[in-house]
Design a protein around this motif. Structure first.
Motif, PDB file in Angstrom:
ATOM      1  N   VAL A 193       0.853  -1.184   0.000  1.00  0.00           N
ATOM      2  CA  VAL A 193       0.000   0.000   0.000  1.00  0.00           C
ATOM      3  C   VAL A 193       0.891   1.237   0.000  1.00  0.00           C
ATOM      4  O   VAL A 193       1.812   1.348   0.821  1.00  0.00           O
ATOM      5  CB  VAL A 193      -0.929   0.032   1.229  1.00  0.00           C
ATOM      6  CG1 VAL A 193      -1.781   1.302   1.209  1.00  0.00           C
ATOM      7  CG2 VAL A 193      -1.820  -1.203   1.269  1.00  0.00           C
ATOM      8  N   LYS A 194       0.638   2.133  -0.921  1.00  0.00           N
ATOM      9  CA  LYS A 194       1.362   3.400  -0.980  1.00  0.00           C
ATOM     10  C   LYS A 194       0.446   4.519  -0.490  1.00  0.00           C
ATOM     11  O   LYS A 194      -0.779   4.447  -0.617  1.00  0.00           O
ATOM     12  CB  LYS A 194       1.815   3.700  -2.414  1.00  0.00           C
ATOM     13  CG  LYS A 194       2.813   2.702  -2.989  1.00  0.00           C
ATOM     14  CD  LYS A 194       4.192   2.927  -2.418  1.00  0.00           C
ATOM     15  CE  LYS A 194       5.226   2.087  -3.163  1.00  0.00           C
ATOM     16  NZ  LYS A 194       6.603   2.331  -2.630  1.00  0.00           N
ATOM     17  N   PHE A 195       1.059   5.580   0.043  1.00  0.00           N
ATOM     18  CA  PHE A 195       0.290   6.712   0.560  1.00  0.00           C
ATOM     19  C   PHE A 195       0.762   8.009  -0.106  1.00  0.00           C
ATOM     20  O   PHE A 195       1.960   8.185  -0.360  1.00  0.00           O
ATOM     21  CB  PHE A 195       0.443   6.823   2.076  1.00  0.00           C
ATOM     22  CG  PHE A 195      -0.127   5.656   2.824  1.00  0.00           C
ATOM     23  CD1 PHE A 195      -1.459   5.648   3.214  1.00  0.00           C
ATOM     24  CD2 PHE A 195       0.668   4.564   3.116  1.00  0.00           C
ATOM     25  CE1 PHE A 195      -1.988   4.568   3.892  1.00  0.00           C
ATOM     26  CE2 PHE A 195       0.149   3.475   3.805  1.00  0.00           C
ATOM     27  CZ  PHE A 195      -1.184   3.474   4.196  1.00  0.00           C
ATOM     28  N   ALA A 224      -4.610   6.608  -0.087  1.00  0.00           N
ATOM     29  CA  ALA A 224      -3.807   5.408  -0.330  1.00  0.00           C
ATOM     30  C   ALA A 224      -4.018   4.903  -1.747  1.00  0.00           C
ATOM     31  O   ALA A 224      -5.024   5.210  -2.403  1.00  0.00           O
ATOM     32  CB  ALA A 224      -4.173   4.323   0.675  1.00  0.00           C
ATOM     33  N   ARG A 225      -3.046   4.102  -2.207  1.00  0.00           N
ATOM     34  CA  ARG A 225      -3.119   3.519  -3.548  1.00  0.00           C
ATOM     35  C   ARG A 225      -2.506   2.137  -3.532  1.00  0.00           C
ATOM     36  O   ARG A 225      -1.508   1.895  -2.846  1.00  0.00           O
ATOM     37  CB  ARG A 225      -2.377   4.402  -4.547  1.00  0.00           C
ATOM     38  CG  ARG A 225      -2.545   3.978  -6.003  1.00  0.00           C
ATOM     39  CD  ARG A 225      -1.680   4.798  -6.934  1.00  0.00           C
ATOM     40  NE  ARG A 225      -0.315   4.260  -6.985  1.00  0.00           N
ATOM     41  CZ  ARG A 225       0.567   4.598  -7.921  1.00  0.00           C
ATOM     42  NH1 ARG A 225       0.242   5.487  -8.844  1.00  0.00           N
ATOM     43  NH2 ARG A 225       1.773   4.084  -7.912  1.00  0.00           N
ATOM     44  N   VAL A 226      -3.105   1.233  -4.290  1.00  0.00           N
ATOM     45  CA  VAL A 226      -2.525  -0.094  -4.489  1.00  0.00           C
ATOM     46  C   VAL A 226      -2.505  -0.382  -5.982  1.00  0.00           C
ATOM     47  O   VAL A 226      -3.259   0.205  -6.766  1.00  0.00           O
ATOM     48  CB  VAL A 226      -3.312  -1.189  -3.731  1.00  0.00           C
ATOM     49  CG1 VAL A 226      -3.348  -0.897  -2.242  1.00  0.00           C
ATOM     50  CG2 VAL A 226      -4.711  -1.347  -4.290  1.00  0.00           C
ATOM     51  N   ASP A 227      -1.646  -1.297  -6.375  1.00  0.00           N
ATOM     52  CA  ASP A 227      -1.526  -1.669  -7.778  1.00  0.00           C
ATOM     53  C   ASP A 227      -2.725  -2.518  -8.185  1.00  0.00           C
ATOM     54  O   ASP A 227      -2.977  -3.576  -7.594  1.00  0.00           O
ATOM     55  CB  ASP A 227      -0.221  -2.434  -7.988  1.00  0.00           C
ATOM     56  CG  ASP A 227       0.025  -2.765  -9.454  1.00  0.00           C
ATOM     57  OD1 ASP A 227      -0.761  -2.314 -10.300  1.00  0.00           O
ATOM     58  OD2 ASP A 227       1.004  -3.489  -9.742  1.00  0.00           O
ATOM     59  N   GLY A 228      -3.431  -2.070  -9.202  1.00  0.00           N
ATOM     60  CA  GLY A 228      -4.588  -2.815  -9.673  1.00  0.00           C
ATOM     61  C   GLY A 228      -4.324  -3.640 -10.905  1.00  0.00           C
ATOM     62  O   GLY A 228      -5.257  -4.117 -11.554  1.00  0.00           O
ATOM     63  N   LEU A 234      -5.621   1.419  -7.897  1.00  0.00           N
ATOM     64  CA  LEU A 234      -6.854   1.541  -7.124  1.00  0.00           C
ATOM     65  C   LEU A 234      -6.604   2.556  -6.014  1.00  0.00           C
ATOM     66  O   LEU A 234      -5.561   2.525  -5.359  1.00  0.00           O
ATOM     67  CB  LEU A 234      -7.247   0.191  -6.524  1.00  0.00           C
ATOM     68  CG  LEU A 234      -7.417  -0.972  -7.506  1.00  0.00           C
ATOM     69  CD1 LEU A 234      -7.743  -2.259  -6.749  1.00  0.00           C
ATOM     70  CD2 LEU A 234      -8.509  -0.665  -8.524  1.00  0.00           C
ATOM     71  N   PHE A 235      -7.564   3.460  -5.799  1.00  0.00           N
ATOM     72  CA  PHE A 235      -7.403   4.513  -4.809  1.00  0.00           C
ATOM     73  C   PHE A 235      -8.323   4.274  -3.617  1.00  0.00           C
ATOM     74  O   PHE A 235      -9.440   3.766  -3.771  1.00  0.00           O
ATOM     75  CB  PHE A 235      -7.695   5.879  -5.430  1.00  0.00           C
ATOM     76  CG  PHE A 235      -6.749   6.247  -6.544  1.00  0.00           C
ATOM     77  CD1 PHE A 235      -5.475   6.712  -6.258  1.00  0.00           C
ATOM     78  CD2 PHE A 235      -7.129   6.113  -7.873  1.00  0.00           C
ATOM     79  CE1 PHE A 235      -4.585   7.047  -7.271  1.00  0.00           C
ATOM     80  CE2 PHE A 235      -6.254   6.441  -8.902  1.00  0.00           C
ATOM     81  CZ  PHE A 235      -4.982   6.903  -8.604  1.00  0.00           C
ATOM     82  N   GLN A 254     -12.688  11.327  -7.005  1.00  0.00           N
ATOM     83  CA  GLN A 254     -12.843  11.590  -5.581  1.00  0.00           C
ATOM     84  C   GLN A 254     -11.492  11.578  -4.881  1.00  0.00           C
ATOM     85  O   GLN A 254     -11.251  12.367  -3.964  1.00  0.00           O
ATOM     86  CB  GLN A 254     -13.783  10.554  -4.964  1.00  0.00           C
ATOM     87  CG  GLN A 254     -15.234  10.740  -5.343  1.00  0.00           C
ATOM     88  CD  GLN A 254     -16.143   9.720  -4.680  1.00  0.00           C
ATOM     89  OE1 GLN A 254     -15.772   8.557  -4.500  1.00  0.00           O
ATOM     90  NE2 GLN A 254     -17.341  10.143  -4.310  1.00  0.00           N
ATOM     91  N   ALA A 255     -10.613  10.698  -5.323  1.00  0.00           N
ATOM     92  CA  ALA A 255      -9.274  10.651  -4.738  1.00  0.00           C
ATOM     93  C   ALA A 255      -8.513  11.941  -5.005  1.00  0.00           C
ATOM     94  O   ALA A 255      -7.798  12.455  -4.131  1.00  0.00           O
ATOM     95  CB  ALA A 255      -8.507   9.452  -5.292  1.00  0.00           C
TER      96      ALA A 255
END
Length: 344
Positions: A193-195, A224-228, A234-235, A254-255
């Motif tokens: 998870v990245k922020f 936050a963001r993850v690899d989709g 994905l946010f 929205q992100a």
């Protein structure tokens, strides 16, 4: 001699539609701005000249053909106009799509055609409205929606009027409004998870260099963001409380809004800037594409593109629009300041 006469022709058009030349403006810039604002009225006229007294309108393809012919005629008078309009690319479609966005042109049911609309006043901020829809700007003393045509301020594709409008409260942010309805997950559900680092000077959450491994909490919130995978990133809105971190997936738009809020609240507000050109004009870099629909349509249409009709961010604006832009951008957690102002 030919060029001088061409400027006189554009000056006559400018007088009709309310476009002023700013101090030390080059002739090419002035002629392109005049043509850009005039295109608004001509496109409405084209849609009314449909062989059915404006009832059927024109398709986008037909608008493109007519606008291209019109621009070509202007290019014969002032060579370079066609290149500025990018009449072989996407420049022409940018103009009529902007007019569709603001309501000057409206779809006719499901026919694929667009018709010119009747003039109506649309409130944009607490002290400014615009007139959308077709009217004849050359009729001196004409009253349009209760306003003398001579009192209107033409800035880009909009005819603006000063008006005292009821204040509209800022809507409750979605991360507060929808909190009880969100589906929450643990960060441990994902491998990495990245922020978002809200201290960055960057604007776009699609940039990889704004993301880090450690969250920067603002009012117990983080982005936050993850690899989709093939679907793209994905946010998530991340919240902390009672010693744990939870995340709920959200949309990219929205992100982006949450990102601006976090930057603003943390003291690292995103700021759009403008430079005064004279008492009536300024040049601004506007965050077109970063705001929600209605606000984005306003800032996209409110000025004249600089590099060409398809330019998405650099604008010449009338100084009367500065309070409007300050208000619209502030509602989206973005500042708007003169370029000489001290950075805070």
């Amino acid at each position: 001699m030919f060029m001088g006469r061409s400027v006189e022709a554009f000056s006559a058009i400018a007088s009709d539609i309310g476009v002023r030349r700013f101090a030390d403006e080059e002739e090419d810039s002035f002629c392109c701005r005049v043509a850009y604002s005039a295109a608004r009225f001509w496109l409405s006229a084209f849609c009314m000249d449909d062989g059915a007294v404006g009832e059927e309108g024109l398709t986008k393809q037909a608008m493109n053909r007519r606008l291209k012919t019109w621009v070509s005629n202007l290019d014969d008078v002032r060579p370079g106009i066609g290149a500025w309009f990018d009449d072989e690319g996407k420049g022409l479609s940018t103009i009529y799509n902007r007019l569709i966005d603001v309501g000057d042109l409206a779809p006719k049911g499901f026919s694929g055609s667009f018709v010119a609309t009747r003039p109506v006043k649309v409130d944009l901020s607490s002290r400014m409205s615009c007139i959308v829809g077709f009217y004849d700007p050359t009729i001196a003393g004409a009253n349009i929606c209760g306003h003398d045509v001579r009192s209107m301020v033409n800035s880009g594709l909009l005819s603006l009027v000063h008006s005292e409008n009821a204040l509209t409260p800022r809507p409750t942010p979605w991360w507060v409004r929808d909190c009880d309805y969100m589906t929450w997950e643990k960060t441990s559900n994902y491998d990495e998870v990245k922020f978002a680092d809200v201290r960055t000077m960057r604007w776009n959450i699609n940039r990889p260099d704004i993301w880090s491994n450690a969250p920067t909490w603002v009012n117990d919130l983080a982005l936050a963001r993850v690899d989709g995978g093939l679907a793209g990133p994905l946010f998530f809105v991340a919240v902390k409380g009672h010693g744990r971190v939870r995340m709920s997936q959200t949309t990219r738009n929205q992100a982006q809004e949450l990102f601006f809020y976090l930057r603003c609240e943390s003291g690292h507000q995103a700021v759009a800037r403008y430079t005064m050109l004279d008492n009536f004009h300024a040049q601004a870099v506007l965050p077109v594409g970063f705001l929600p629909g209605g606000d984005n349509r306003v800032i996209d249409a409110v000025g004249w593109p600089v590099e060409g009709s398809a330019d998405r961010s650099n604008r010449i604006i009338r100084t009367e629009t500065i309070p409007l832009l300050e208000e619209v951008l502030s509602e989206n957690y973005i500042g708007f300041r003169g370029a000489t102002n001290e950075r805070k």
